[in-house]
Design a protein around this motif. Structure first.
Motif, PDB file in Angstrom:
ATOM      1  N   ALA A 238       0.840  -1.203   0.000  1.00 21.83           N
ATOM      2  CA  ALA A 238       0.000   0.000   0.000  1.00 21.83           C
ATOM      3  C   ALA A 238       0.873   1.250   0.000  1.00 21.83           C
ATOM      4  N   ILE A 239       0.336   2.295  -0.607  1.00 25.44           N
ATOM      5  CA  ILE A 239       0.967   3.622  -0.534  1.00 25.44           C
ATOM      6  C   ILE A 239      -0.112   4.582  -0.052  1.00 25.44           C
ATOM      7  N   THR A 240       0.237   5.371   0.943  1.00 27.43           N
ATOM      8  CA  THR A 240      -0.786   6.219   1.587  1.00 27.43           C
ATOM      9  C   THR A 240      -0.348   7.692   1.596  1.00 27.43           C
ATOM     10  N   PRO A 241      -1.313   8.592   1.736  1.00 24.15           N
ATOM     11  CA  PRO A 241      -1.030  10.033   1.662  1.00 24.15           C
ATOM     12  C   PRO A 241      -0.804  10.653   3.046  1.00 24.15           C
ATOM     13  N   TRP A 242      -0.497  11.949   3.054  1.00 27.03           N
ATOM     14  CA  TRP A 242      -0.162  12.663   4.290  1.00 27.03           C
ATOM     15  C   TRP A 242      -1.382  13.217   5.022  1.00 27.03           C
ATOM     16  N   ASN A 243      -2.550  13.253   4.369  1.00 24.62           N
ATOM     17  CA  ASN A 243      -3.667  13.972   5.026  1.00 24.62           C
ATOM     18  C   ASN A 243      -4.328  13.186   6.153  1.00 24.62           C
TER      19      ASN A 243
ATOM     20  N   VAL B  17       3.543  -1.163   3.835  1.00 22.02           N
ATOM     21  CA  VAL B  17       3.047   0.159   3.458  1.00 22.02           C
ATOM     22  C   VAL B  17       4.191   1.158   3.358  1.00 22.02           C
ATOM     23  N   LYS B  18       4.079   2.013   2.318  1.00 20.85           N
ATOM     24  CA  LYS B  18       4.946   3.186   2.255  1.00 20.85           C
ATOM     25  C   LYS B  18       4.084   4.401   2.568  1.00 20.85           C
ATOM     26  N   PRO B  19       4.254   4.999   3.746  1.00 17.06           N
ATOM     27  CA  PRO B  19       3.482   6.208   4.054  1.00 17.06           C
ATOM     28  C   PRO B  19       4.078   7.408   3.313  1.00 17.06           C
ATOM     29  N   ALA B  20       3.362   8.515   3.330  1.00 16.52           N
ATOM     30  CA  ALA B  20       3.890   9.732   2.700  1.00 16.52           C
ATOM     31  C   ALA B  20       5.127  10.196   3.471  1.00 16.52           C
ATOM     32  N   GLN B  21       6.089  10.710   2.739  1.00 20.88           N
ATOM     33  CA  GLN B  21       7.334  11.114   3.410  1.00 20.88           C
ATOM     34  C   GLN B  21       7.134  12.306   4.352  1.00 20.88           C
TER      35      GLN B  21
ATOM     36  N   ASP C 254      12.196   8.502  -1.555  1.00 24.29           N
ATOM     37  CA  ASP C 254      12.182   8.104  -2.969  1.00 24.29           C
ATOM     38  C   ASP C 254      10.906   7.305  -3.280  1.00 24.29           C
ATOM     39  N   ALA C 255       9.793   8.034  -3.315  1.00 27.14           N
ATOM     40  CA  ALA C 255       8.485   7.388  -3.518  1.00 27.14           C
ATOM     41  C   ALA C 255       8.470   6.577  -4.810  1.00 27.14           C
ATOM     42  N   LYS C 256       9.125   7.120  -5.833  1.00 29.97           N
ATOM     43  CA  LYS C 256       9.082   6.471  -7.142  1.00 29.97           C
ATOM     44  C   LYS C 256       9.746   5.087  -7.087  1.00 29.97           C
TER      45      LYS C 256
ATOM     46  N   SER D 292      -2.809  -1.396  -2.970  1.00 28.09           N
ATOM     47  CA  SER D 292      -3.873  -0.473  -2.577  1.00 28.09           C
ATOM     48  C   SER D 292      -3.278   0.926  -2.419  1.00 28.09           C
ATOM     49  N   PHE D 293      -3.888   1.897  -3.071  1.00 32.23           N
ATOM     50  CA  PHE D 293      -3.331   3.248  -3.093  1.00 32.23           C
ATOM     51  C   PHE D 293      -4.379   4.274  -2.701  1.00 32.23           C
ATOM     52  N   THR D 294      -3.994   5.214  -1.868  1.00 30.04           N
ATOM     53  CA  THR D 294      -4.806   6.412  -1.654  1.00 30.04           C
ATOM     54  C   THR D 294      -3.924   7.601  -1.955  1.00 30.04           C
ATOM     55  N   GLY D 295      -4.366   8.455  -2.841  1.00 27.06           N
ATOM     56  CA  GLY D 295      -3.555   9.623  -3.214  1.00 27.06           C
ATOM     57  C   GLY D 295      -4.151  10.286  -4.436  1.00 27.06           C
ATOM     58  N   SER D 296      -3.306  10.981  -5.180  1.00 23.50           N
ATOM     59  CA  SER D 296      -3.810  11.762  -6.308  1.00 23.50           C
ATOM     60  C   SER D 296      -4.175  10.863  -7.491  1.00 23.50           C
ATOM     61  N   THR D 297      -5.088  11.357  -8.305  1.00 21.10           N
ATOM     62  CA  THR D 297      -5.510  10.614  -9.494  1.00 21.10           C
ATOM     63  C   THR D 297      -4.331  10.417 -10.446  1.00 21.10           C
TER      64      THR D 297
END
Ligand code: ADP
Length: 485
Positions: free
Chosen positions: A151-156, A178-182, A212-214, A230-235
């Protein structure tokens, strides 16, 4: 960071295989309210992400084989620890993300509620039997965990976005990386510390923090050992990551951007509508994907509604989220402020009228003043892009048909809200809105019992509710033959 009651919740590195892992480089985490450094965290590499995936892969068979009731007990222990440490986790979250402390603590309780919900749901993963075409056969359907989930998740929502994915994954019998937002890794690492204390076995819950999110994203989306992403973030990033997942045909869930309309019909209770709008617009300073982005008001009640709204807005207190009674904290960074500035100035050039706010509290701060813009049209950028700031963009409509047409005129389809007291209209509009979630006389729709998710370019998959485990389970059909004597 002297204020944490339990200093051991402040962690400084990634966590996989049940261990805290060092790295060659590190990066700072700063407080958006004042720019102070609140922590330094080891910066994981792609090779580290591979190790975390390997740990999850190794732990999978044992975790998946445990009875659901046993997995549920681990989740419940984790949930209880999160609630026991709600104050510390809330403070950590406010310090790295900016939202007011009460909201941050609310997010911890909200995150923990998913652990509880899915601990319970784990015990209710029912299969099925289907009448066969011949007496010689029986048809049985069972559900099994998909495997390793990344999973990759956002900062909000630094806690809740992880909790609601991890809870479902672990309940289903999957292991998780999971990789959280930096910008907000500390909340994620504190969750790992509590998972560890809850006794969740090594390799079941892993966190990789990195600038290094990429590179990390490439591993999580392309490694064949990962079954589901599973991803939550920008389109924009979600589309890219979905493409990367295609190479190994992973299951994918995407919770992407929104452009929530908030419709106020002439028959609405205007005071209730103002309350609902305040909650759905200004929570987290407007930085949530379900925040109202466009306010569409029936033209004959527009003036009255605007007056009431401005009164409510004038009472908002803006400031450092750790101070008492603050309603709105800072935006996450300078880029966020610049984006809001640009959307407002472009809208004004195109004919919108600035009624209040429209700038930061002071030039160098990240505190953006609550803003009202009137005479917005649906063609303006501010009505087509996610604002992610405390800006109310007011439009008007003449009738129900136009209201629905304007509300649906976007590529997004996450959340929508409307206020009306006419039962016929309520049903018509609820069915016509092309959104995954609709708040009807209600400005807050998220809770673990309900399916959270979008349609159109807001993504697919559902988090929470009785549907939430489906994203983490494979359906297997068993055909039992040769039954005739
Ligand atoms: P936001 O606008 O909320 O920051 P992003 O989609 O940029 O939305 O970020 C959400 C998450 O996606 C964060 O954890 C971020 O680090 C991660 N991310 C951003 N770009 C990439 C990428 N190219 N590959 C993988 N993850 C990414």
């Amino acid at each position: 960071m002297g204020k944490l009651q339990d200093q051991a919740l402040l962690k400084h590195s990634s966590y996989w295989q049940g261990n805290w892992q060092s790295a060659e480089r590190s990066f700072n985490v700063t407080n958006p309210a004042n720019g102070e450094i609140i922590g330094t965290v080891a910066d994981a590499t792609a090779a580290d992400a591979e190790k975390a995936v390997a740990a999850a892969d190794t732990a999978l068979s044992d975790w998946a084989a445990r009875p659901a009731a046993e997995r549920a007990k681990f989740l419940m222990r984790w949930q209880q620890l999160m609630l026991q440490h709600q104050d510390d986790l809330g403070l950590l979250l406010t310090l790295e993300q900016g939202k007011p402390l009460a909201e941050a603590k609310g997010e911890i309780a909200y995150g923990a509620s998913y652990l509880e919900w899915f601990a319970e749901e784990a015990k209710r993963v029912y299969g099925d039997t289907i009448p066969a075409k011949s007496n010689d056969q029986r048809i049985i359907v069972i559900k099994q965990p998909v495997g390793v989930v990344a999973a990759i998740t956002p900062w909000n929502f630094p806690n809740a976005m992880i909790a609601r994915k991890a809870a479902a994954a672990l309940a289903a019998g999957c292991t998780f990386v999971v990789k959280p937002a930096q910008l907000t890794p500390l909340s994620a690492l504190a969750m790992a510390e509590l998972a560890d204390r809850a006794g969740i076995p090594a390799g079941v819950f892993n966190v990789v923090v990195s600038t290094d999110a990429k590179a990390i994203g490439k591993v999580l989306t392309e490694d064949p050992r990962v079954a589901k992403f599973s991803f939550t973030g920008s389109t924009k990033i979600g589309k890219q990551l979905a493409k990367q997942c295609a190479g190994t045909v992973k299951r994918v869930s995407l919770e992407l951007g929104g452009n929530a309309p908030f419709l106020v019909f002439a028959d609405a209770d205007l005071d209730a509508a103002v309350d609902g709008l305040m909650a759905s617009k200004f929570r987290n300073a407007g930085q949530t994907c379900v925040c109202t982005n466009r306010v569409l008001v029936a033209e004959n009640v527009l003036d009255e509604f605007t007056t009431k709204l401005q009164q409510a807005i004038s009472k908002l207190k803006i400031g450092d989220g750790t101070y008492d009674e603050v309603d709105i904290g800072p935006l996450i960074n300078t880029e966020a402020c610049t984006k809001v500035d640009e959307l407002i100035s472009t809208a004004v050039t195109q004919g919108a009228q600035l009624k209040c706010g429209g700038k930061r509290q002071s030039d160098n701060s990240l505190f953006y003043l609550p803003t009202v813009l009137s005479k917005v049209t649906n063609q303006m950028d501010i009505a087509q892009q996610e604002i992610f700031g405390p800006v109310v963009a007011l439009q008007s409509f003449s009738d129900e048909t136009q209201a629905i047409q304007l509300a649906n005129a976007t590529e997004f389809g996450l959340a929508a809200y409307f206020y009306s007291r006419d039962i016929g209209r309520i049903w018509r509009v609820a069915e016509a809105l092309q959104y995954g979630m609709v708040g009807i006389n209600e400005g807050m729709v998220s809770n673990p019992t309900a399916p959270f998710g979008g349609v159109k370019q807001s993504g697919y998959g559902r988090e929470g509710s009785k549907y939430g485990l489906d994203d983490y389970m494979d359906i297997k059909y068993l055909c039992l033959g040769g039954l005739d004597k």
